[in-house]
Design a protein around this motif. Structure first.
Motif, PDB file in Angstrom:
ATOM      1  N   VAL A 190       0.861  -1.198   0.000  1.00  0.00           N
ATOM      2  CA  VAL A 190       0.000   0.000   0.000  1.00  0.00           C
ATOM      3  C   VAL A 190       0.890   1.239   0.000  1.00  0.00           C
ATOM      4  N   ALA A 191       0.556   2.213  -0.819  1.00  0.00           N
ATOM      5  CA  ALA A 191       1.337   3.450  -0.860  1.00  0.00           C
ATOM      6  C   ALA A 191       1.376   4.080   0.530  1.00  0.00           C
ATOM      7  N   PRO A 192       2.570   4.443   1.023  1.00  0.00           N
ATOM      8  CA  PRO A 192       2.654   5.067   2.352  1.00  0.00           C
ATOM      9  C   PRO A 192       1.737   6.275   2.503  1.00  0.00           C
TER      10      PRO A 192
ATOM     11  N   GLN B  30      -3.240   8.749   4.727  1.00  0.00           N
ATOM     12  CA  GLN B  30      -4.570   9.262   4.405  1.00  0.00           C
ATOM     13  C   GLN B  30      -5.649   8.444   5.107  1.00  0.00           C
ATOM     14  N   ALA B  31      -5.456   7.134   5.198  1.00  0.00           N
ATOM     15  CA  ALA B  31      -6.430   6.279   5.880  1.00  0.00           C
ATOM     16  C   ALA B  31      -6.562   6.675   7.344  1.00  0.00           C
ATOM     17  N   ALA B  32      -5.440   6.972   7.982  1.00  0.00           N
ATOM     18  CA  ALA B  32      -5.493   7.407   9.386  1.00  0.00           C
ATOM     19  C   ALA B  32      -6.262   8.713   9.509  1.00  0.00           C
ATOM     20  N   ALA B  33      -6.029   9.637   8.587  1.00  0.00           N
ATOM     21  CA  ALA B  33      -6.744  10.913   8.619  1.00  0.00           C
ATOM     22  C   ALA B  33      -8.228  10.722   8.363  1.00  0.00           C
ATOM     23  N   ARG B  34      -8.558   9.875   7.380  1.00  0.00           N
ATOM     24  CA  ARG B  34      -9.963   9.622   7.058  1.00  0.00           C
ATOM     25  C   ARG B  34     -10.679   8.957   8.227  1.00  0.00           C
ATOM     26  N   ALA B  35      -9.970   8.143   8.974  1.00  0.00           N
ATOM     27  CA  ALA B  35     -10.569   7.498  10.139  1.00  0.00           C
ATOM     28  C   ALA B  35     -10.752   8.474  11.288  1.00  0.00           C
ATOM     29  N   GLY B  36      -9.998   9.581  11.277  1.00  0.00           N
ATOM     30  CA  GLY B  36     -10.146  10.587  12.317  1.00  0.00           C
ATOM     31  C   GLY B  36      -9.025  10.632  13.325  1.00  0.00           C
ATOM     32  N   TYR B  37      -7.920   9.922  13.066  1.00  0.00           N
ATOM     33  CA  TYR B  37      -6.779   9.973  13.984  1.00  0.00           C
ATOM     34  C   TYR B  37      -6.081  11.324  13.864  1.00  0.00           C
ATOM     35  N   PRO B  38      -5.560  11.856  14.967  1.00  0.00           N
ATOM     36  CA  PRO B  38      -4.919  13.171  14.914  1.00  0.00           C
ATOM     37  C   PRO B  38      -3.581  13.172  14.193  1.00  0.00           C
TER      38      PRO B  38
ATOM     39  N   ALA C 283     -11.904   2.088   2.484  1.00  0.00           N
ATOM     40  CA  ALA C 283     -12.720   1.646   3.616  1.00  0.00           C
ATOM     41  C   ALA C 283     -12.022   0.538   4.388  1.00  0.00           C
ATOM     42  N   ASP C 284     -11.331  -0.364   3.663  1.00  0.00           N
ATOM     43  CA  ASP C 284     -10.588  -1.430   4.336  1.00  0.00           C
ATOM     44  C   ASP C 284      -9.425  -0.853   5.141  1.00  0.00           C
ATOM     45  N   LEU C 285      -8.713   0.094   4.547  1.00  0.00           N
ATOM     46  CA  LEU C 285      -7.553   0.668   5.232  1.00  0.00           C
ATOM     47  C   LEU C 285      -7.976   1.396   6.514  1.00  0.00           C
ATOM     48  N   THR C 286      -9.025   2.210   6.419  1.00  0.00           N
ATOM     49  CA  THR C 286      -9.455   2.946   7.616  1.00  0.00           C
ATOM     50  C   THR C 286      -9.970   1.998   8.686  1.00  0.00           C
ATOM     51  N   GLU C 287     -10.751   1.019   8.280  1.00  0.00           N
ATOM     52  CA  GLU C 287     -11.341   0.124   9.278  1.00  0.00           C
ATOM     53  C   GLU C 287     -10.319  -0.856   9.839  1.00  0.00           C
ATOM     54  N   ARG C 288      -9.303  -1.187   9.097  1.00  0.00           N
ATOM     55  CA  ARG C 288      -8.245  -2.016   9.688  1.00  0.00           C
ATOM     56  C   ARG C 288      -7.613  -1.308  10.892  1.00  0.00           C
ATOM     57  N   LEU C 289      -7.370  -0.015  10.753  1.00  0.00           N
ATOM     58  CA  LEU C 289      -6.771   0.739  11.861  1.00  0.00           C
ATOM     59  C   LEU C 289      -7.712   0.798  13.057  1.00  0.00           C
TER      60      LEU C 289
ATOM     61  N   LEU D  77     -12.617  -8.864   7.377  1.00  0.00           N
ATOM     62  CA  LEU D  77     -11.236  -8.400   7.463  1.00  0.00           C
ATOM     63  C   LEU D  77     -10.293  -9.546   7.808  1.00  0.00           C
ATOM     64  N   ALA D  78     -10.744 -10.464   8.646  1.00  0.00           N
ATOM     65  CA  ALA D  78      -9.905 -11.618   8.996  1.00  0.00           C
ATOM     66  C   ALA D  78      -9.650 -12.484   7.771  1.00  0.00           C
ATOM     67  N   ASP D  79     -10.667 -12.682   6.948  1.00  0.00           N
ATOM     68  CA  ASP D  79     -10.502 -13.485   5.730  1.00  0.00           C
ATOM     69  C   ASP D  79      -9.511 -12.827   4.774  1.00  0.00           C
ATOM     70  N   ARG D  80      -9.528 -11.495   4.710  1.00  0.00           N
ATOM     71  CA  ARG D  80      -8.678 -10.788   3.748  1.00  0.00           C
ATOM     72  C   ARG D  80      -7.272 -10.518   4.283  1.00  0.00           C
ATOM     73  N   TYR D  81      -7.154 -10.235   5.578  1.00  0.00           N
ATOM     74  CA  TYR D  81      -5.886  -9.691   6.074  1.00  0.00           C
ATOM     75  C   TYR D  81      -5.260 -10.449   7.243  1.00  0.00           C
ATOM     76  N   GLY D  82      -5.929 -11.446   7.770  1.00  0.00           N
ATOM     77  CA  GLY D  82      -5.264 -12.247   8.786  1.00  0.00           C
ATOM     78  C   GLY D  82      -6.064 -12.455  10.048  1.00  0.00           C
ATOM     79  N   PRO D  83      -5.673 -13.445  10.840  1.00  0.00           N
ATOM     80  CA  PRO D  83      -6.450 -13.843  12.026  1.00  0.00           C
ATOM     81  C   PRO D  83      -6.471 -12.810  13.143  1.00  0.00           C
ATOM     82  N   ARG D  84      -5.637 -11.771  13.076  1.00  0.00           N
ATOM     83  CA  ARG D  84      -5.685 -10.750  14.127  1.00  0.00           C
ATOM     84  C   ARG D  84      -7.016 -10.004  14.135  1.00  0.00           C
ATOM     85  N   PHE D  85      -7.809 -10.139  13.062  1.00  0.00           N
ATOM     86  CA  PHE D  85      -9.125  -9.510  12.999  1.00  0.00           C
ATOM     87  C   PHE D  85     -10.255 -10.457  13.393  1.00  0.00           C
ATOM     88  N   ALA D  86      -9.930 -11.675  13.803  1.00  0.00           N
ATOM     89  CA  ALA D  86     -10.975 -12.622  14.195  1.00  0.00           C
ATOM     90  C   ALA D  86     -11.696 -12.126  15.443  1.00  0.00           C
ATOM     91  N   PRO D  87     -13.023 -12.224  15.481  1.00  0.00           N
ATOM     92  CA  PRO D  87     -13.778 -11.726  16.644  1.00  0.00           C
ATOM     93  C   PRO D  87     -13.454 -12.536  17.898  1.00  0.00           C
TER      94      PRO D  87
END
Length: 746
Positions: free
Chosen positions: A534-536, A541-549, A640-646, A707-717
């Protein structure tokens, strides 16, 4: 929320008491029965409507009106219990409620007799709106008195005429800048300087005397905007000079929100600009429509739950052990005069506590004291402190290289480098010189308190006090209770944190505790995205879109890239010692390459994910970052995936911390994430984000599995999340019905 009745026969039976003197002056005294503060609920609006009816009926015998309060504060604002309970299906009731309030105020405002607000205490939100509806505003000065319209901080806008009146009183630009968009709480002197009030007095007698004097001098008072030919200061959007300025406010909102779903600033700007182009009644209608949209939306519910209800729960001491007597500290010792230790010394001294600041050399201790001197000098320069107050503050800090000078301190906070052996050495030395009743604290951010407690002989009097940097600005302190920490120690630590004006959350022991562990997940996820290709710039931008300072990579540079590597090494060693399997994170290899292969350690080292100038200023992302650290090449992932992953990695790990018993309070989790680690305000905190997600917990579980299916088990509920979703429960006590149609990320 229920729309108020049209009128009531006797205003004295409700929250507004009527008194007419022989001089024909009517005093309306607000005094909500059975409540510590006046609030703008349905009962109040009914009483205000009844008062307007009576004033109109007895107009010929009324020479003037004084509006004041029998409470310690003038008025506390809207009833948040009512507002937070309103859902989309209640939009008409919300709109009618705002309309009824505005109508009653407008009727009193246009009676043709002088109306004076005798503001005897804090007037925030609806309180200031009431005062603004009066022709003349007199404020009783006090050290804690504040005036303002802070609704934006709860995801709302002023719904009682605050936008329409401040725009006409101050002009669009000043109303937005000083009152509406930031929600600033002004001192009486600052409110006078801005033009929000007309007089500041020093006694109740002077306040009421001035109110009567104004009525005598202005028998036919009107609001400025009701005078023929009145023009809004600075003009309307049709004015060329103002039209040139307004785009800067829109640009400011874009920079401030970064694309995060924060509708309140947008609605405030729209209500101010649109309302300035119509008559006063039209402006009030526009304001009510934008107000209603916010009240029934999810963002205001998230923010109100966190910044009012949860914050009040935390500060009120829900986590403080019951039955322990209150304790006030007079003398504190701080060991380690670096930026953190010096900051702790400064905030303690600012609270009136004598401080002993100790380091290995007198020069180091004096440098720490000089840090406090620079902070107070800045406060003096801004007019927030007098020279005498500054001198008294710094005089309370004693700099020394002698550990014996800690004798007599009731509390000692160790704030040396994050090294277990060093902390053991310091804590053992401290315990030898302080009294047996002294509270012993460590300012560690990651090291388990239980391991550090091995250095002291009184583990029941030992705990973690995790301050955040910069200490003078950060409002949170994370109190970490060790396995053997006693209730008395915990209560004393809680009282100290409140004494120095900070918000305390209480968590149990564990590596990284709550805040450090959860923010590490945020940092790791951003780095992992870069490793995926993913482009740095998209990560930031994903952090900003999610609302992080702050962007992920920018924040990691500030913390240094060596810090997570050191924490990882300690975690791995701890897992090995416990016989547990160590699972590396996808970010680990990239961090190692940044440090070992490219020598980029962060801002302090002059190079990290960003480039830095000679003055240390950030000069943009490292141009070679993407191509060097993404061996598989560039990938495009949905924003949407990038923001919600964070957002999800922090929320999911917080749920795991509840499962593990590190977190014991939903309110502590929400408040700690917002005030300590910059979780986006619109979410209401890490667990409120889960509650308010579209579809509730079921919707959150479904998205986590995607997200777990796409990016890994750290997103498993986690199991706790699944259990609550299956039971139809939410995390903690909430005061609203979730609105699934409100999107979590826009």
């Amino acid at each position: 929320m229920t729309a108020p009745a049209a009128s009531a026969a006797d205003p004295d039976a409700g929250p507004i008491h009527w008194h007419r003197g022989a001089d024909g002056i009517v005093t309306l005294t607000m005094d909500a029965p059975g409540r510590t503060a006046n609030t703008m609920d349905a009962a109040f609006v009914t009483a205000l409507t009844a008062a307007a009816d009576r004033l109109e009926g007895e107009r010929d015998t009324v020479r003037g009106i004084i509006v004041t309060s029998a409470k310690e504060t003038f008025f506390a604002g809207g009833d948040l219990d009512e507002l937070i309970a309103a859902g989309p299906e209640d939009a008409r009731q919300v709109f009618d409620f705002a309309t009824a309030l505005k109508r009653a105020l407008r009727r009193i405002e246009t009676l043709g007799v002088p109306v004076v607000a005798a503001v005897n205490g804090t007037a925030l939100g609806g309180g200031l709106e009431l005062a603004l509806a009066c022709h003349h505003r007199i404020v009783l000065d006090g050290p804690d008195t504040r005036l303002g319209l802070p609704e934006v901080t709860l995801g709302l806008l002023p719904g009682g005429g605050g936008v329409a009146r401040t725009v006409r009183l101050l002009g669009i630009a000043d109303a937005l800048r000083h009152v509406l968009l930031e929600g600033t709480r002004h001192t009486p002197s600052r409110a006078l300087e801005l033009g929000l009030v007309h007089q500041v007095v020093t006694s109740p007698e002077e306040m009421l005397g001035a109110a009567r004097a104004h009525i005598d001098a202005h028998p036919a008072s009107r609001q400025p905007w009701d005078e023929e030919g009145y023009r809004i200061p600075g003009g309307t959007p049709a004015t060329r000079s103002l039209a040139a300025v307004l785009p800067s406010f829109a640009a400011h909102l874009v920079r401030r929100t970064g694309g995060a779903p924060l509708p309140a600033p947008r609605n405030i700007l729209a209500a101010a600009v649109e309302g300035a182009q119509v008559d006063f009644e039209g402006a009030q209608l526009i304001e009510s429509r934008y107000f209603t949209e916010l009240v029934v939306g999810q963002t205001s519910k998230n923010m109100t739950q966190a910044f009012f209800f949860d914050l009040r729960t935390v500060n009120a001491g829900a986590a403080r052990p019951e039955g322990e007597p209150a304790h006030r500290v007079r003398r504190v010792g701080v060991v380690g005069a670096g930026m953190m230790g010096a900051g702790i010394a400064h905030v303690c001294a600012r609270a009136g506590i004598d401080v002993v600041l100790q380091d290995v050399s007198r020069e180091a201790a004096l440098r720490g004291r000089a840090h406090a001197e620079r902070l107070v000098a800045a406060s003096v320069a801004r007019g927030r402190m007098t020279e005498a107050e500054a001198a008294a503050l710094t005089a309370r800090i004693t700099a020394t290289d002698t550990i014996e000078d800690l004798a007599g301190c009731e509390v000692v906070v160790e704030a040396v480098f994050e090294d277990t052996a060093l902390k053991h050495q310091v804590l053992a030395a401290v315990e030898r010189v302080v009294g047996e009743s002294a509270l012993l604290c460590t300012n560690t951010s990651t090291l388990p308190v239980g391991g550090l407690a091995e250095a002291v002989g009184r583990p029941e009097d030992f705990l973690g006090l995790h301050f955040f940097s910069p200490v003078h600005r950060m409002p949170l302190v994370e109190i970490v209770r060790g396995a053997r920490t006693g209730d008395r120690a915990l209560a004393r630590a809680f009282d100290l944190v409140r004494q120095i004006g900070r918000t305390p959350i209480v968590v149990n022991d564990g590596r990284g505790f709550f805040t450090s562990r959860v923010i590490a997940r945020f940092l790791q996820e951003g780095v992992a995205m870069v490793g995926e290709g993913v482009a740095p710039s998209s990560v930031e931008q994903a952090a900003a879109r999610a609302g992080y300072p702050t962007g992920v990579l920018a924040l990691l540079d500030e913390l240094t890239l060596t810090l997570p590597r050191r924490v990882r090494a300690e975690d791995r060693a701890a897992a090995s010692a416990a016989g547990e399997e160590w699972v590396p994170h996808p970010a680990d290899a990239l961090l190692d390459r940044m440090v070992e292969e490219y020598g980029r350690t962060g801002r302090a080292g002059g190079a990290g994910f960003y480039e830095y100038g000679e003055d240390g200023a950030r000069a943009g992302l490292w141009p070679e970052l993407g191509e060097r650290l993404a061996p598989g090449g560039r990938v495009e992932l949905p924003m949407a995936d990038l923001t919600e992953r964070l957002l999800f990695v922090e929320a999911l790990d917080s749920i795991r911390l509840l499962e593990e018993g590190v977190l014991t309070s939903v309110a502590d989790a929400n408040v700690g994430s917002l005030l300590g680690i910059g979780f986006p305000p619109w979410t209401g905190g890490v667990l409120q984000y889960v509650n308010g997600y579209p579809g509730g917990l079921d919707g959150f579980v479904a998205r986590a599995r995607e997200l777990a299916d796409r990016y890994g088990p750290r997103f498993a509920p986690p199991a706790l999340l699944l259990a609550k979703a299956a039971a139809g429960e939410l995390f903690g006590e909430v005061r609203y019905r979730p609105a699934p149609e409100v999107p979590a990320v826009v």
